[in-house]
Design an enzyme around this catalytic site. Structure first.
Site, PDB file in Angstrom:
ATOM      1  N   HIS A 168       0.819  -1.221   0.000  1.00 31.76           N
ATOM      2  CA  HIS A 168       0.000   0.000   0.000  1.00 31.76           C
ATOM      3  C   HIS A 168       0.847   1.263   0.000  1.00 31.76           C
ATOM      4  CE1 HIS A 168       0.041  -0.065   4.572  1.00 31.76           C
ATOM      5  NE2 HIS A 168      -0.023   1.221   4.413  1.00 31.76           N
ATOM      6  N   ASP A 219       1.324  -7.733   2.282  1.00 29.77           N
ATOM      7  CA  ASP A 219       1.391  -6.297   1.992  1.00 29.77           C
ATOM      8  C   ASP A 219       2.848  -5.815   1.864  1.00 29.77           C
ATOM      9  OD1 ASP A 219       0.928  -3.598   1.752  1.00 29.77           O
ATOM     10  OD2 ASP A 219      -0.513  -3.483   3.397  1.00 29.77           O
ATOM     11  N   SER A 234       4.051   2.209   8.533  1.00 33.79           N
ATOM     12  CA  SER A 234       3.848   1.240   7.466  1.00 33.79           C
ATOM     13  C   SER A 234       5.145   1.021   6.726  1.00 33.79           C
ATOM     14  CB  SER A 234       2.798   1.743   6.482  1.00 33.79           C
ATOM     15  OG  SER A 234       1.550   1.410   6.973  1.00 33.79           O
TER      16      SER A 234
HETATM   17  N1  ARG Z   1      -4.959   0.732   7.773  1.00 34.53           N
HETATM   18  C1  ARG Z   1      -3.682   0.811   7.161  1.00 34.53           C
HETATM   19  C2  ARG Z   1      -3.103   2.216   7.366  1.00 34.53           C
HETATM   20  O1  ARG Z   1      -3.592   3.018   8.013  1.00 34.53           O
HETATM   21  C3  ARG Z   1      -3.639   0.347   5.746  1.00 34.53           C
HETATM   22  C4  ARG Z   1      -4.372   1.196   4.751  1.00 34.53           C
HETATM   23  C5  ARG Z   1      -4.334   0.671   3.341  1.00 34.53           C
HETATM   24  N2  ARG Z   1      -5.153  -0.515   3.161  1.00 34.53           N
HETATM   25  C6  ARG Z   1      -6.495  -0.498   2.909  1.00 34.53           C
HETATM   26  N3  ARG Z   1      -7.140  -1.646   2.804  1.00 34.53           N
HETATM   27  N4  ARG Z   1      -7.166   0.602   2.764  1.00 34.53           N
HETATM   28  O2  ARG Z   1      -2.624   2.971   6.627  1.00 34.53           O
HETATM   29  N1  ASP Z   2      -1.463   1.363   8.105  1.00 32.91           N
HETATM   30  C1  ASP Z   2      -0.692   2.401   8.769  1.00 32.91           C
HETATM   31  C2  ASP Z   2       0.264   3.095   7.803  1.00 32.91           C
HETATM   32  O1  ASP Z   2       0.034   3.112   6.619  1.00 32.91           O
HETATM   33  C3  ASP Z   2      -0.011   1.872   9.979  1.00 32.91           C
HETATM   34  C4  ASP Z   2      -0.844   2.040  11.200  1.00 32.91           C
HETATM   35  O2  ASP Z   2      -1.667   2.965  11.232  1.00 32.91           O
HETATM   36  O3  ASP Z   2      -0.638   1.290  12.147  1.00 32.91           O
HETATM   37  O4  ASP Z   2       1.180   3.774   8.204  1.00 32.91           O
END
Ligand code: ARG
Ligand code: ASP
Length: 720
Positions: free
Chosen positions: A84, A226, A654
């Protein structure tokens, strides 16, 4: 055991910090946390992790792009980060013929690695405490309301001054930055080296990299691969250089060894990376404000918007592709806010922060330091006084500015109007082209007026339900005056009569542009009114900022003095930090325990060929059926996929490397569980977990799935 106990006990007495809590600054690590890390199992010396004068593990940790972390894993500059985080680059290289998002991408030779203009990788060469220097410089600033002490522009100016222009000219790709810590009580300077030639080497298909997509986002147990692989290039002298065919793979100072041994519950684990933003130093009033205004508005409004988007996406495959990314972006912060409020209530964060404030009040009274009591009452008053403005501002932002796409139509049209009026044909032509470009950028391939109109109808109704008429953008009065309060009719009218309402409308205007057409255009008037209101609210709120920042700074200083600044870590600010803890499952509810490791069995359990979020690629199923896991499997016929750990991470982490007690790479961080996101305000030892791709799954996908095992030849794989 005894040692652990006594450390635990002394911790309880001297500091407010939970065992695994903390995003620690590297220069302070030795004094602050090193003994505890060793007690938990760390086998390294402090200088293995961070050494100011020689290469250490920190030199293998980089900022990837603008908001992620990455790690160098080979002497030839190979970098790992999340899928991502590399998503935009993979997308840019994708077309109908080469759909790398869907199918994945693998360079089979270095010549096939793909350049990515604009993408940068940043190393942190040096970290220095410059508090005294900055405080001295700040004395020259006599404006009592000045916010220079938090201003990046001002602080970076100081950084350049301190370093000297000459040094920067002599060291291409080097930049310096001073960041404020603890609300402006401490300052560190970072000397960075920035490499602008970063090439895409490999990416799994989205069905692996994003497996579970939005349904699984912020969720454990998780089953996503990921990760993405890039390579840093430099000129022949190893210096940063823009893309050029003559560039060569970077020979980094340091790269991480990779462990094939895997993880067990309770193993020591640590993570280094660039956490973006936390609010550990909130007062109880700010906690309530965050819950009752920020999070509540976001949850309420996005729920309404997403429902409409989803309905339309399910109805029409074209809309699904158009709104996929917008929908994912919306739910990401939405789910986070739900988890945040859940934790605030469940763990009574208001009470937790109040206890801390009360402790400071008692201490301050004893020490005869009235300024801390004063700071707290200023904070309490400000939160009270800005309540209405903040609510209006969040509503306008979530429901109107972000929610309704046509608030972003190109609305500065004065140049064109004037040119038409003055019959200035040259300017008229240029301005008209500018407008056309603006319109095309707005109504791009991912824009659907049908969806936007539907969303606007529900959001405008909600906005008008919650915001009194005299507090809405002025133009909204048209809804009552001309449309008897009928929002649907109003929105239909906008699409029917605005030049931006349809391609047809715009074409007609483009052929016969007129001043009247512009000045009475309802979408332009709408967008301008929203901007004005936004500016007015921002200006009104700004009146609180200087006093707020000053009181916050004082409050944090009080806590540092009371606890001793060795015991505390500063809020995240996208600077390099280390967090450590253990690989550990958790109990989300009564009688339920989540294991710390997931396997390919879980991928197969979740498989649903009819749901794009849970499609499993054929090749992966073959490997699963043949149990062809090579050296990467668990040895019991299972293939590890993800694991979770108690490390205190947040957005920006991330792509962060997760290391074992020997400092070897065991995984790549990519998410948190939703029960743990409250840790941005107050760490939750029993709930907060970082979600990490097991490095063995990464290697398995590269080697067995993609057939790009040649990449492993340049890595240091450790199986002992
Ligand atoms: N929750 C994660 C973060 O805050 C991953 C976001 C990307 N993935 C998704 N399925 N939207 O950034
Ligand atoms: N998914 C998050 C990021 O993209 C990581 C987190 O919020 O724990 O940085």
């Amino acid at each position: 055991m005894k040692r652990l106990l006594s450390i635990g006990l002394s911790l309880l007495l001297t500091s407010p910090v939970w065992a695994d809590e903390g995003m620690w600054l590297l220069p302070l690590l030795k004094q602050q946390k090193f003994p505890e890390m060793q007690a938990l199992g760390l086998k390294l010396q402090d200088y293995d992790i961070y050494s100011p004068d020689s290469a250490s593990i920190k030199d293998a940790v980089v900022i990837f792009g603008g908001g992620c972390t990455g790690e160098v894993v080979s002497p030839d500059g190979l970098v790992l980060t999340n899928h991502h985080c590399g998503y935009g680059q993979i997308q840019q290289h994708s077309s109908v013929e080469h759909d790398y998002l869907t199918d994945g991408f693998w360079a089979m030779t270095r010549a096939e690695e793909l350049p990515n203009p604009g993408l940068k990788v940043t190393f942190i060469d040096k970290i220095e405490d410059v508090t005294e220097y900055v405080l001295e410089e700040l004395k020259k600033d006599t404006d009592p309301n000045s916010m220079n002490y938090l201003s990046p522009a001002y602080l970076n100016g100081l950084a350049v001054e301190k370093t000297g222009e000459k040094y920067l000219q002599d060291h291409p790709g080097t930049e310096v930055e001073i960041k404020a810590f603890y609300g402006g009580n401490k300052y560190y300077m970072f000397t960075k080296k920035i490499y602008p030639d970063v090439r895409l080497v490999g990416a799994p298909p989205s069905s692996i990299g994003k497996f579970g997509a939005d349904t699984d986002n912020w969720m454990w147990p998780r089953h996503a691969g990921d990760f993405t692989v890039f390579r840093i290039y430099a000129d022949v002298n190893g210096n940063p250089a823009e893309y050029s065919e003559s560039n060569v793979p970077l020979r980094p100072k340091r790269w991480l060894k990779i462990s094939l041994k895997g993880v067990q519950e309770n193993d020591f684990a640590m993570m280094m990376g660039f956490p973006g933003r936390t609010n550990k130093y909130y007062t109880s009033w700010e906690v309530a404000e965050r819950r009752d205004i920020d999070n509540t508005v976001r949850i309420n409004v996005r729920e309404i918007r997403q429902q409409v988007m989803l309905e339309e996406m399910l109805k029409d495959p074209v809309v699904r592709i158009q709104y996929f990314s917008k929908y994912a972006g919306s739910t990401n912060a939405y789910k986070n806010s739900i988890g945040s409020n859940w934790a605030i209530n469940k763990r009574n964060f208001e009470e937790v922060k109040r206890e801390e404030q009360d402790k400071l009040l008692v201490w301050a009274a004893r020490m005869n330091k009235p300024e801390y009591k004063e700071a707290l009452s200023v904070l309490e008053q400000i939160v009270k006084d800005r309540k209405d403005l903040r609510f209006r501002s969040w509503m306008l932002d979530e429901a109107i500015s972000r929610g309704i796409e046509f608030t972003r139509v190109p609305s500065s049209v004065e140049g064109l109007s004037t040119a038409i009026r003055q019959k200035d044909t040259e300017t008229r032509k240029n301005e008209l082209e500018r407008l056309k470009n603006g319109y095309e950028r707005f109504a791009d391939k991912d824009y659907s007026p049908v969806v936007d109109a539907k969303v606007a109808k529900v959001l405008l109704k909600e906005y008008r339900r919650l915001i009194p008429a005299d507090k809405q953008p002025a133009y909204f009065s048209t809804i009552d005056k001309q449309f008897k309060g009928d929002v649907d009719a109003f929105v239909d009218h906008l699409f029917k009569s605005s030049i931006f309402g349809s391609e047809d409308n715009f074409r007609k205007f483009y052929q016969h542009p007129s001043v009247k057409g512009l000045e009475n255009d309802p979408m332009i008037l709408f967008a301008q009114a929203v901007q004005q209101e936004k500016q007015a609210l921002a200006d009104a709120l700004k009146d609180f900022d200087a006093a707020y920042a000053n009181a916050h700074r004082t409050y944090v200083r009080g806590l540092l003095e009371m606890y001793g600044d060795q015991a505390n870590f500063p809020d995240a600010n996208f600077s390099l930090r280390l967090t450590y803890g253990q690989v550990k499952g958790y109990a989300p509810r009564d009688a339920v325990y989540y294991d710390c490791q997931t396997t390919l069995e879980g991928v197969m359990e979740k498989e649903d060929p009819d749901n794009w979020e849970f499609v499993v690629p054929e090749r992966l199923k073959e490997l699963y059926q043949a149990k062809d896991y090579g050296q990467y499997g668990l040895g019991n016929g299972r293939m590890p996929v993800n694991f979770c750990a108690t490390t205190h991470s947040t957005g920006g982490n991330s792509g962060s490397p997760v290391l074992n007690a020997n400092g070897e790479l065991i995984g790549i961080n990519f998410d948190r569980n939703w029960e743990g996101v409250g840790g941005d305000i107050q760490y939750l030892p029993d709930y907060q977990r970082s979600i990490i791709v097991d490095i063995r799954y990464v290697l398995f996908i590269i080697d067995k799935y993609a057939g790009a095992g040649y990449l492993l030849n340049e890595m240091d794989l450790m199986d002992q």
